[in-house]
Design a protein around this motif. Sequence first.
Motif, PDB file in Angstrom:
ATOM      1  N   LEU A 626       0.826  -1.201   0.000  1.00 44.55           N
ATOM      2  CA  LEU A 626       0.000   0.000   0.000  1.00 44.55           C
ATOM      3  C   LEU A 626       0.863   1.255   0.000  1.00 44.55           C
ATOM      4  CD1 LEU A 626      -2.793   1.219   0.037  1.00 44.55           C
ATOM      5  CD2 LEU A 626      -2.790   1.061   2.540  1.00 44.55           C
ATOM      6  N   TYR A 637      -5.087   6.563  -4.788  1.00 47.24           N
ATOM      7  CA  TYR A 637      -5.088   6.340  -3.336  1.00 47.24           C
ATOM      8  C   TYR A 637      -6.024   7.328  -2.657  1.00 47.24           C
ATOM      9  CZ  TYR A 637      -3.429   6.129   1.509  1.00 47.24           C
ATOM     10  OH  TYR A 637      -3.361   6.021   2.874  1.00 47.24           O
ATOM     11  N   LEU A 640      -9.636   6.372  -3.218  1.00 48.39           N
ATOM     12  CA  LEU A 640     -10.091   5.205  -2.456  1.00 48.39           C
ATOM     13  C   LEU A 640     -10.226   5.489  -0.970  1.00 48.39           C
ATOM     14  CD1 LEU A 640      -7.929   2.481  -4.257  1.00 48.39           C
ATOM     15  CD2 LEU A 640     -10.425   2.668  -4.340  1.00 48.39           C
ATOM     16  N   THR A 641      -9.427   6.403  -0.465  1.00 47.59           N
ATOM     17  CA  THR A 641      -9.471   6.706   0.976  1.00 47.59           C
ATOM     18  C   THR A 641     -10.374   7.882   1.300  1.00 47.59           C
ATOM     19  OG1 THR A 641      -7.531   8.138   0.760  1.00 47.59           O
ATOM     20  CG2 THR A 641      -7.150   5.810   1.367  1.00 47.59           C
ATOM     21  N   VAL A 676     -12.573   3.383   1.398  1.00 47.55           N
ATOM     22  CA  VAL A 676     -12.240   1.993   1.734  1.00 47.55           C
ATOM     23  C   VAL A 676     -11.415   1.991   3.021  1.00 47.55           C
ATOM     24  CG1 VAL A 676     -11.051  -0.095   0.952  1.00 47.55           C
ATOM     25  CG2 VAL A 676     -12.220   1.364  -0.708  1.00 47.55           C
ATOM     26  N   ARG A 678      -8.658   1.405   5.736  1.00 48.06           N
ATOM     27  CA  ARG A 678      -7.234   1.227   5.453  1.00 48.06           C
ATOM     28  C   ARG A 678      -6.827  -0.240   5.508  1.00 48.06           C
ATOM     29  NH1 ARG A 678      -2.470   3.795   4.898  1.00 48.06           N
ATOM     30  NH2 ARG A 678      -0.635   2.620   5.569  1.00 48.06           N
ATOM     31  N   LEU A 681      -7.934  -1.829   2.324  1.00 51.57           N
ATOM     32  CA  LEU A 681      -7.158  -1.315   1.203  1.00 51.57           C
ATOM     33  C   LEU A 681      -5.736  -1.888   1.210  1.00 51.57           C
ATOM     34  CD1 LEU A 681      -7.154   0.525  -1.229  1.00 51.57           C
ATOM     35  CD2 LEU A 681      -6.498   2.438   0.262  1.00 51.57           C
ATOM     36  N   ILE A 753     -12.136  -1.780  -6.331  1.00 47.27           N
ATOM     37  CA  ILE A 753     -11.741  -1.962  -4.932  1.00 47.27           C
ATOM     38  C   ILE A 753     -12.794  -1.298  -4.066  1.00 47.27           C
ATOM     39  CG2 ILE A 753      -9.965  -1.569  -3.188  1.00 47.27           C
ATOM     40  CD1 ILE A 753      -7.921  -1.317  -5.447  1.00 47.27           C
TER      41      ILE A 753
END
Length: 797
Positions: A626, A637, A640-641, A676, A678, A681, A753
């Motif tokens: 990651l 990134y 997704l976060t 997502v 952590r 992910l 994801i």
Amino acid sequence: MGKLTNSMWRLLGAQSTRNQSKSLALIKEAGNHTDWAADLADDAFVTEAEKLDIGARPGDRAKFLALVREAADRSIGLRPFDVQLQGALRLLEGDIVEMATGEGKTLAGAIAAIGYVLQGHQVHVISVNDYLAGRDAEWMGPLFEVFGIAVHALSENSSRDERRAAYAGDVTYASVNEIGFDVLRDQLALSEDDLVSPKPDVAIIDEADSVLVDEALVPLVLAGSTETEVPDQAIHDVVSRMKKKHYEIDPEGRNVTLTDEGAAFVEEELGGINLYSEEHVGTTLVHLNVAMHAHFLLERDIHYIVRDGGVHLINASRGRVAQLQRWPDGVQAAVELKEGLAQTDSGEVIDTITVQALIGRYPKVCGMTGTALPAGEQFRQFYDLRISQIPPNTRNGRTDLPDRVYDTKANKVEAIVEYVKSVHETGQPVLIGTHDVAESEELAYFLDKAGVKSVVLNAKNDAEEAKIIAEAGKKGAVTVSTQMAGRGTDIRLGGSADDPKAREEVVELGGLCVVGTGRYDTARLDDQLRGRAGRQGDPGTSVFFSSLEDPLVTKNMAFKRDPVSPNEDGSMGSKGIDLIEQAQRIAEGVRLELHANTWRYNKLVNQQREIVVERRMKILTTDLALEELAELEPERYAELTGEKSPAKVDAEAGEKSSDPAEDAAAEETTTDVAPVPREVLSQAAREIMLYHLDRAWADHLAFVADARSSIHLRALGKESPLDEFHRMIVSEFTDLPGEALENARKTFREAKITADGVDLDTADMHRSTTTWTYMVHDNLFASGGAKTLQGIIGIFR
């Protein structure tokens, strides 16, 4: 004479006399603690053992010997001889210990294992098969229990949880292939919890010459299901119709090649093709060569047997069916076609490791065998191990008769039958060691014609092995066995009933008579066969019969004019013995050079594997995946976060519109995607990285296999095959990390994801749903052209 002996010992990598003297002094000192150990209560052994520092204080080591001698006597009814304690001490020093058959290597190994555990180590006692691993763990279990040591055994049938529990113990007994397969299966792990095999520490290897020399270069393979090209039935049909004029087999019987007439025949039979055209040279010709190898070089009942609808390979050094072994590169399927059987899939190689590389992972290696000295150079050269030769507890009572050498195989067989018949008539039990299934059955037939009934033990009935061997020392028994050298069971005089009267009767007859039907390629196997007689001071006899038509001679020697026997029975006398011994020396030299040559090819691939494994382990056990993907793909990134990367924030600040309502709507859209977690992910990134690293490694192994199969052609261009092989695989491997990472970046950007993880299947990145393990029985450099290749490479080295 003394100087010559010491020189020989140094040459063979044996330990000095001084170190042996040190061991004997400790054993003598241990005698001073005998009464102390005898007075201890059973539950006091653990406490007393924990007080000892046997690694640093010689006095404590002497007390340890006294403790373990008393403990063995109480727990398993065996009081170790001085020579067994001596063997254990040398194992604790990291030596390969040579102890004769029947001298108690199993107990010596257990004592050494206890010593290593008391010094804080985890120990793997590595054997040649599951049966011996399970037997020895159960047999020695009560002794380990006295010292509070947890001992386990592994087998092919052990579950994942059972394996994990076994490795968590202090001492694990297992076969070399089961440990190797667990190491390979760990390369499928997608989380740290999936790992099974522990960090290697101490390996004590039983039958060390078999594991470290005979099977050192056997690749253990982890394969996965894939669509593979099935050998062409039409090609096999053509090969089955070929005449001797269509092909040539080299003098060693290792290579088969087309003649010009044969090429013309094949081309016509396949519809007028040109075998050497661009269309066929890399496909049809390759399949043709594989089919010819299967039809003309691999013989049923010598190299394999057919049983239960399948082809089962024969382990050449043990005379048993080689469990889980198969030939590589289409040869297995070719033999199955030849025998009219359903073809099995060899699959795609996911990972592979040789036995030699597997053992090389252990920081501390030692071992025991009955025949270490003849393998001393291999132990020294490939493992940096030295030998300690332990004298027998009781003087060897066996008589080794001079070899009997004949001009032809027919005369040899006639002499064997006559000799066995004369011995059998006295009632003395006879054990005959043959080289393969066909020879054992042929000899049994001729014995039967001469009125001698025998029991045959070969790969066809190896399930009955223990029962057959148990009765081989009975009065009047005649046992014909293939590769007796590899069958680790003692033969008791008088039979399995342990009847003192029956035993004494056989002793008076002279004990067991061992007959060899020909010398092996190495004197080690001859000595192992001989060692079946004369156990623990028993009487016994051994004699070898050979002929100048034996493979040992025909493969390793060439005569301008065939030697002629001066005797009517075809016997060659002392001249024949000299020729056989010369052929064996040549064979042993070839084996050593082949081992060295093959190791040169394997070494770089093993180093590359270590690099990949280290990278994989970091990805598996940390958040490295990651962290790297977040740095390389900051926008994805951030998406997704639910965060925004600094670069993205700066860019967006300069792009704000003049309409506040429009900016608010855009911001609401940006944060509408559920972030997502952590932990999820991190696992998704890990699976993505591992998929592409594993894919790249499997592709690299396929490239290495292709390079190996064609590298000998480089010699035609006056290039060094070894140098060219290294250049090719280094160049290919250099690109591997970058390509794996670039592919992982692409997947991280594009794959779906969510809070449920990553969906790799939708992205058409499937892992093999079915995987299996096997051992490659043979390879280009261990046989099949190896001697020719060795000669070519020798020119350039």
